[in-house]
Design an enzyme around this catalytic site. Structure first.
Site, mmCIF file in Angstrom:
data_model
loop_
_atom_site.group_PDB
_atom_site.id
_atom_site.type_symbol
_atom_site.label_atom_id
_atom_site.label_comp_id
_atom_site.label_asym_id
_atom_site.label_seq_id
_atom_site.Cartn_x
_atom_site.Cartn_y
_atom_site.Cartn_z
ATOM 1 N N CYS A 59 -14.143 52.170 -15.081
ATOM 2 C CA CYS A 59 -12.661 51.494 -15.326
ATOM 3 C C CYS A 59 -12.822 50.579 -16.420
ATOM 4 O O CYS A 59 -13.266 51.041 -17.507
ATOM 5 C CB CYS A 59 -12.447 50.856 -14.034
ATOM 6 S SG CYS A 59 -10.535 50.528 -14.003
ATOM 7 N N LEU A 60 -12.294 49.310 -16.332
ATOM 8 C CA LEU A 60 -12.483 48.448 -17.410
ATOM 9 C C LEU A 60 -13.663 48.235 -17.742
ATOM 10 O O LEU A 60 -13.757 47.852 -19.071
ATOM 11 C CB LEU A 60 -11.620 46.977 -16.767
ATOM 12 C CG LEU A 60 -11.827 45.776 -17.495
ATOM 13 C CD1 LEU A 60 -11.046 46.147 -19.063
ATOM 14 C CD2 LEU A 60 -11.122 44.598 -17.042
#
Length: 563
Positions: free
Chosen positions: A303-304
Site C-alpha cells: 500500500c502506502l
C-alpha cells in the site's frame, strides 16, 4: 430479563456521562464542499429533462417487470451479495420481494448519479453519499425485515434486542463511536498469539524500529528481505496468526527477513514529512540491512509503503546509489493517482483545506479518524455487518487477526499527510518526470534501474488493480494479479490454496482488461511464484543463517506496543 434491564440502565448512564463530556473539535473535511457537490450535481441533472424523463420511463418499465415477477412467485437467481445469504431471502416470497425491490432501486439511483453535472470528484462524492444511504437502508439492517433477526427475537422473547441496544450504548460510552466490536479484542496478545514470530529489534531511530527475525533454517538465501509497511496500521499484517504469517513462512523458506515497524507519531513528529520517512526511514533501513548482512536487500512493501519505496528507489537512482537495493516488490501500491475511484471524492481543495486546519490544530491525523474513513468505504463489511451481529443479534464479536490488525491503527504526522494529499493525490506529481522532490533531489520514477515486481489485488477497494497495473507498466515492472481484496489478498498462505492469481508474462498492453483477458490463472497463493522471482534476480548463493547477536529487545518491539 431484570438483569438485562439493569445492565442496560447502567450502560445508558455511562453513555450519557461520556456524551456530556464530549468536546467540539475541528473537522477533517469540509461540509460546504459536500453541499456544493450536491448543488452542482442537481443543477446538471436539471439541465437534462429529456434524459431524465427517459430514465423515469425505463424505471417504470423495470418496476412493472418486478411486480409481475414478484406476484407470480418467480424466484429468479439469487444475487451474489453477502447481506442476503440466509435461505429465507431467496425462498420466502416476502423477504425475496424486499431484497429485490431494494436492489432494483439501488441500481436505478446509481444510474441517475451518473447523469448529474459537475467534475469527476463531484460524481465521486455523490456516489459515496448515495452508497452510504443505500448501505444504511438495506432491509438486512432492520429487525423487522431481517429473517435472522426475526427468528432470534422470537426465540429469545426480544432479549437480543434489549442486550443489543445495551451494546450500542456501551460503544457510545467508549468515546469512540458505534460499531467498535468487529472482533474480540481480548483474543490476541502481541508477541504471543499475534506478531509472534521470534526476532529482535536490531536498530531504531525516532521514526522506526528495525526487526530482524530469528532464522529457522541452517542456510539462507544470500539476499535479505526488508519489508516496508504503510503508516496507517502496524507492521504485523504480514505476521498475524502463526498459521497464516507471511513472515513465518518466509523464514521457514530460508529467507533472512527484516521489517520496519513505524513509530506511532505524537506531537513531536508533527513536522515529519514524506522526505523524512523516505530518507530517515526506508533508505536508512536498507543501509542498515546491507551493513548487517553484507548484501543489498530485496525490498517488499504494501500500500502506502510501496509508494514510499518507489520514491526511495528513484532517490537512490538519482544519487547513483541504486546498488544499495537488489530488487523491489510493490503490493497493492499506487504510484499514479489519476484513477482513485471512490477515494477521489475526498481529494478536493475544500476538504484538503479543512484537513490542513484540522492537522494544524491536532498535529496528526488520529488512527480512529482513519479507521472511520476506511470503514465508510467498505460500510457493508465493516459497519453494517457489525450492526446486525452486535446490536440486533447480540452475537459476541468473533476473533479475527486481520480485523485486530485493522483496528490497531496508527497516527500519521501533519506534515506527511499535507504533502501526500496535495503533492501526490491531488497534483499526482509522481506521474510527472521530476515532479516531486525529496531532500533536494528530484524524483523521476522512470530512472529506477533495479528489477521490480508489482502485485495488485483483483477486488482491491483501496488501490484499484487497473490503476496499480498502469503504474507497473509505466515503471517497466513485472506484474502479478492476486485474488481477493486489499488486505486478505496479501495474507494468502499456500497451505490454504485460496484466491488464485494471474500472470501474463512481460507483455503489458495499455488496457488492463486486455492483459487480464490473455493472462493465465493459477490456483492457490502467489507467494511461491514471487519467491521464485526473487531467486531469479538473486545470485543463487546460500549462506549460513544469520543469527542475531546484538538485539535491543524482542519482536515485535516497543514501537508496535505504543498507545
Amino acid at each position: 430479563m431484570i438483569d438485562t434491564m439493569s445492565d442496560f440502565a447502567k450502560r445508558l448512564n455511562e453513555a450519557a456521562e461520556a456524551m456530556t463530556g464530549a468536546k467540539t473539535a475541528t473537522l477533517p473535511f469540509d461540509p460546504f464542499a459536500i453541499a456544493k457537490a450536491q448543488s452542482e450535481w442537481a443543477m446538471g441533472l436539471a439541465s437534462r429533462p429529456t434524459d431524465l424523463l427517459e430514465v423515469q420511463m425505463e424505471a417504470a418499465a423495470q418496476w412493472g417487470e418486478f411486480w409481475k415477477r414478484t406476484l407470480s412467485g418467480e424466484a429468479g437467481e439469487a444475487p451474489r451479495d453477502r447481506r442476503f445469504r440466509s435461505a429465507e431471502w431467496q425462498d420466502d416470497g416476502y423477504y425475496r420481494g424486499l431484497r429485490d425491490a431494494y436492489l432494483l432501486a439501488s441500481e436505478q439511483l446509481q444510474s441517475v448519479v451518473e447523469m448529474g453535472g459537475g467534475e469527476e470528484s463531484t460524481k465521486s462524492m455523490m456516489h459515496f453519499l448515495l452508497d452510504q444511504y443505500l448501505n444504511a437502508v438495506s432491509p438486512a439492517n432492520f429487525a423487522a425485515t431481517n429473517p435472522d433477526v426475526v427468528a432470534k427475537t422470537k426465540e429469545t422473547g426480544g432479549a437480543n434486542l434489549v442486550r443489543g441496544f445495551a451494546n450500542l450504548v456501551e460503544d457510545v460510552a467508549s468515546g469512540k463511536g458505534i460499531v467498535q466490536r468487529r472482533t474480540d479484542p481480548t483474543a490476541f496478545e502481541k508477541g504471543k498469539t499475534i506478531a509472534a514470530t521470534p526476532g529482535e529489534v536490531v536498530f531504531q531511530n525516532e521514526l522506526f524500529q528495525l526487526i530482524q527475525y530469528t532464522p529457522a533454517t541452517d542456510k539462507v538465501a544470500a539476499e535479505p528481505l526488508l519489508y516496508v509497511p504503510p503508516l496507517v496500521n502496524r507492521f504485523y499484517m504480514i505476521d498475524l496468526d502463526p498459521s497464516q504469517s507471511f513472515v513465518k513462512w518466509l523464514v521457514e523458506e530460508g529467507r533472512t527477513v527484516f521489517v520496519i515497524s513505524w513509530v506511532n507519531p505524537g506531537d513531536e513528529h508533527k513536522d515529519k514529512g514524506v522526505g523524512d520517512y523516505v530518507l530517515d526511514g526506508i533508505v536508512t533501513a536498507a543501509s542498515e540491512v546491507k551493513k548487517r548482512t553484507g548484501e543489498a536487500p530485496d525490498l517488499f512493501s504494501f500500500c502506502l509503503g510501496g509508494t514510499l519505496v518507489a520514491i526511495a528507489l528513484a532517490y537512490l537512482a538519482a544519487e547513483g546509489r541504486s546498488d544499495e537495493v537488489n530488487s523491489a516488490t510493490l503490493i497493492g501500491s499506487l504510484v499514479d493517482f489519476a484513477d482513485m475511484r471512490d477515494w477521489s471524492a475526498f481529494v478536493h481543495e475544500g476538504h484538503l483545506d479543512a484537513l490542513d486546519d484540522h492537522l494544524e490544530a491536532q498535529g496528526y491525523i488520529d488512527s480512529l479518524e482513519l479507521q472511520r474513513l476506511f470503514a465508510a468505504m467498505r460500510a457493508n463489511d465493516l459497519i453494517w455487518s457489525s450492526v446486525i451481529n452486535h446490536y440486533l443479534l447480540d452475537r459476541d464479536a468473533p476473533p479475527s487477526d486481520l480485523l485486530y490488525w485493522f483496528e490497531d491503527g496508527a497516527r500519521i504526522p501533519a506534515a506527511f499527510l499535507k504533502s501526500y494529499n496535495r503533492d501526490l493525490l491531488l497534483d499526482n506529481k509522481l506521474a510527472e518526470p521530476a515532479g516531486f522532490e525529496v531532500g533536494g533531489v528530484t524524483i523521476d520514477l522512470a530512472k529506477i534501474e533495479i528489477p521490480m515486481m508489482v502485485i495488485a489485488l483483483k477486488d482491491d477497494h483501496v488501490s484499484a488493480w487497473e490503476a496499480v497495473y498502469r503504474g507497473a507498466r509505466d515503471m517497466g515492472a513485472e506484474f502479478i494479479l492476486g485474488g481477493s481484496g486489499h488486505n486478505a489478498g496479501v495474507i494468502n498462505p499456500p497451505s490454504r490454496n485460496k484466491h488464485g492469481f494471474w500472470t501474463g508474462g512481460k507483455t503489458m498492453p495499455e488496457d488492463a482488461d486486455a492483459w487480464l483477458a490473455k493472462a493465465k490463472r493459477h490456483e492457490g497463493s502467489w507467494w511461491p511464484t514471487w519467491t521464485q522471482w526473487l531467486d531469479k534476480h538473486g545470485d543463487g548463493r546460500q549462506v549460513a543463517a544469520r543469527k542475531i547477536k546484538d538485539g535491543i529487545e524482542p519482536a515485535p518491539g516497543s514501537y508496535a506496543m505504543m498507545p
